[in-house]
Design a protein around this motif. Structure first.
Motif, PDB file in Angstrom:
ATOM      1  N   ASP A  53      -3.353   0.636  -3.401  1.00 46.34           N
ATOM      2  CA  ASP A  53      -3.081  -0.733  -2.957  1.00 46.34           C
ATOM      3  C   ASP A  53      -2.520  -1.493  -4.154  1.00 46.34           C
ATOM      4  O   ASP A  53      -3.243  -1.824  -5.083  1.00 46.34           O
ATOM      5  N   ASP A 112      -4.172  -8.599   5.435  1.00 48.43           N
ATOM      6  CA  ASP A 112      -3.669  -7.843   4.283  1.00 48.43           C
ATOM      7  C   ASP A 112      -3.015  -6.564   4.819  1.00 48.43           C
ATOM      8  O   ASP A 112      -3.152  -6.239   5.999  1.00 48.43           O
ATOM      9  N   ASN A 113      -2.316  -5.844   3.951  1.00 45.87           N
ATOM     10  CA  ASN A 113      -1.805  -4.528   4.337  1.00 45.87           C
ATOM     11  C   ASN A 113      -3.002  -3.605   4.589  1.00 45.87           C
ATOM     12  O   ASN A 113      -4.024  -3.720   3.926  1.00 45.87           O
ATOM     13  N   ASP A 119      -8.427  -2.097   1.070  1.00 47.28           N
ATOM     14  CA  ASP A 119      -9.337  -3.190   1.444  1.00 47.28           C
ATOM     15  C   ASP A 119      -8.843  -3.987   2.651  1.00 47.28           C
ATOM     16  O   ASP A 119      -9.600  -4.769   3.218  1.00 47.28           O
ATOM     17  N   GLY A 120      -7.595  -3.771   3.053  1.00 48.55           N
ATOM     18  CA  GLY A 120      -7.107  -4.421   4.270  1.00 48.55           C
ATOM     19  C   GLY A 120      -7.896  -3.979   5.493  1.00 48.55           C
ATOM     20  O   GLY A 120      -7.985  -4.703   6.488  1.00 48.55           O
ATOM     21  N   ASP A 156       0.849  -1.198   0.000  1.00 42.49           N
ATOM     22  CA  ASP A 156       0.000   0.000   0.000  1.00 42.49           C
ATOM     23  C   ASP A 156       0.883   1.247   0.000  1.00 42.49           C
ATOM     24  O   ASP A 156       1.987   1.224   0.549  1.00 42.49           O
TER      25      ASP A 156
HETATM   26 MG    MG Z   1      -5.137  -4.909  -0.206  1.00 44.07          MG
END
Ligand code: MG
Length: 367
Positions: A35, A223-224, A184-185, A22
């Motif tokens: 991202d 996720d990040n 979206d993380g 990200d």
């Molecule tokens: Mg992501």
């Protein structure tokens, strides 16, 4: 055009990834999250190039924000074709330029922008993912989307092709508005109520950013995670501006005769009551249709209402699920919220277009 914004930002690699792919930028009036995706560390490169190009483009020539995103797309795409180790890289991008009374937001991919206003949270962007399209088309239920095996399949990203379609929104802002940009993380780990609660409970934007990221890590951090929080200043006096008190200073009965006084009082009371009920109803907002087009209403559907603004979006160009909602009236918190809903409907209409049955002119159908 300078507005006294406060902002905060935070990012974290999460618990499952080796690299934080990200990138973000918080340089008022420009705010960006991106991202990246791609093999090895290519995603990291993609999101960084996109943010840097966007920042340079916006600073250099104050060109339209969407054009700056298109330029960022070309730059990422060129790098990806020129360097084999970066082949196929791409990135999402959600960016905002904060104006005095507006927020211009552009978006590609599945990072998101949210508006927090008067305690409620509204998503501004829509994900360019397969599952979101399936939900929109009514082929799967919204709660299935969260667990769908292909939930992260992107239908649009920056850098994948030479050209990219960019969604663009202009939101009329209000004093005290808070805007969240996130990857979206965050949203795969926390639902909207949890995000709202953290944003509501933390007035300092820097602490709110860190709080969101920490909560997503606590929830699994698969996720990040990256967030940017931007606060518009509150009005000097919180009260009074948005609520135009209904004026009920009607002529009071001054009947010369006693017998008329009672009748006059009853009529006056009825009128005052009617004016008060009508005024109360007209503080409500919703989105419906008028003469076949999407329209913004003040009032209460099926009761007291009036068209405030008609749009050029044909109701027939929307999927059936939205046409049904329009019939019932899609309630909005206020005018800005109604405009936001219209902006979303416009995007959906653009993508969906007229359905075959709706495109067939029915006998006696309106315009
Ligand atoms: Mg992501």
């Amino acid at each position: 055009m300078t507005v006294d914004l406060r902002h905060g930002a935070a990012t974290d690699i999460g618990l499952a990834r080796d690299v934080n792919e990200d990138s973000y930028l918080a340089a008022p009036p420009l705010f960006v999250v991106a991202d990246g995706m791609g093999g090895h560390t290519a995603g990291d490169v993609a999101s960084r190039i996109a943010v840097e190009t966007l920042s340079r483009e916006v600073a250099d020539n104050s060109s339209a924000l969407a054009d700056a995103v298109r330029e960022a797309n070309r730059t990422v795409h060129q790098e990806s074709t020129a360097r084999p180790e970066l082949s196929g890289m791409g990135t999402t991008i959600t960016a905002m330029v904060a104006g005095d009374q507006t927020a211009e937001i552009v978006h590609v991919g599945d990072s998101r922008a949210y508006l927090l206003r008067s305690g409620s949270i509204t998503r501004i962007t829509r994900d360019h993912t397969l599952v979101e399209r399936l939900v929109r088309e009514g082929r799967i239920q919204p709660d299935e989307a969260d667990h769908h095996p292909q939930r992260s399949y992107l239908e649009r990203a920056l850098g994948v092709d030479r050209e990219v379609e960019v969604d663009s929104y202009k939101i009329p802002t209000q004093p005290g508005d808070r805007i969240l940009l996130c990857t979206d993380g965050l949203t795969t780990m926390l639902d909207e109520d949890e995000i709202r609660d953290i944003l509501e409970g933390t007035s300092d934007p820097e602490r709110a950013s860190r709080g969101l990221v920490a909560a997503a890590v606590d929830a699994g951090g698969s996720d990040n995670i990256t967030v940017v929080v931007v606060d518009y200043p509150s009005a000097p006096e919180e009260e009074g501006k948005t609520r135009a008190a209904p004026s009920v200073r009607g002529p009071r009965g001054k009947a010369p005769r006693r017998t008329l006084m009672l009748a006059g009082a009853v009529v006056a009371l009825g009128m005052v009551l009617f004016i008060a009920v009508r005024a109360a109803a007209l503080t409500q907002w919703y989105v419906g249709s008028s003469d076949g087009n999407v329209a913004i209403y003040r009032g209460v559907p099926w009761f007291i209402h009036k068209v405030e603004k008609t749009t050029d979006i044909s109701a027939a160009s929307l999927p059936e699920v939205y046409r049904e909602q329009l019939k019932e009236g899609i309630s909005a918190d206020n005018e800005g919220d109604a405009l936001l809903r219209v902006a979303n409907l416009r995007e959906i209409s653009r993508e969906h277009g007229p359905t075959p049955e709706a495109a067939t002119p029915a006998p006696g159908a309106g315009p």
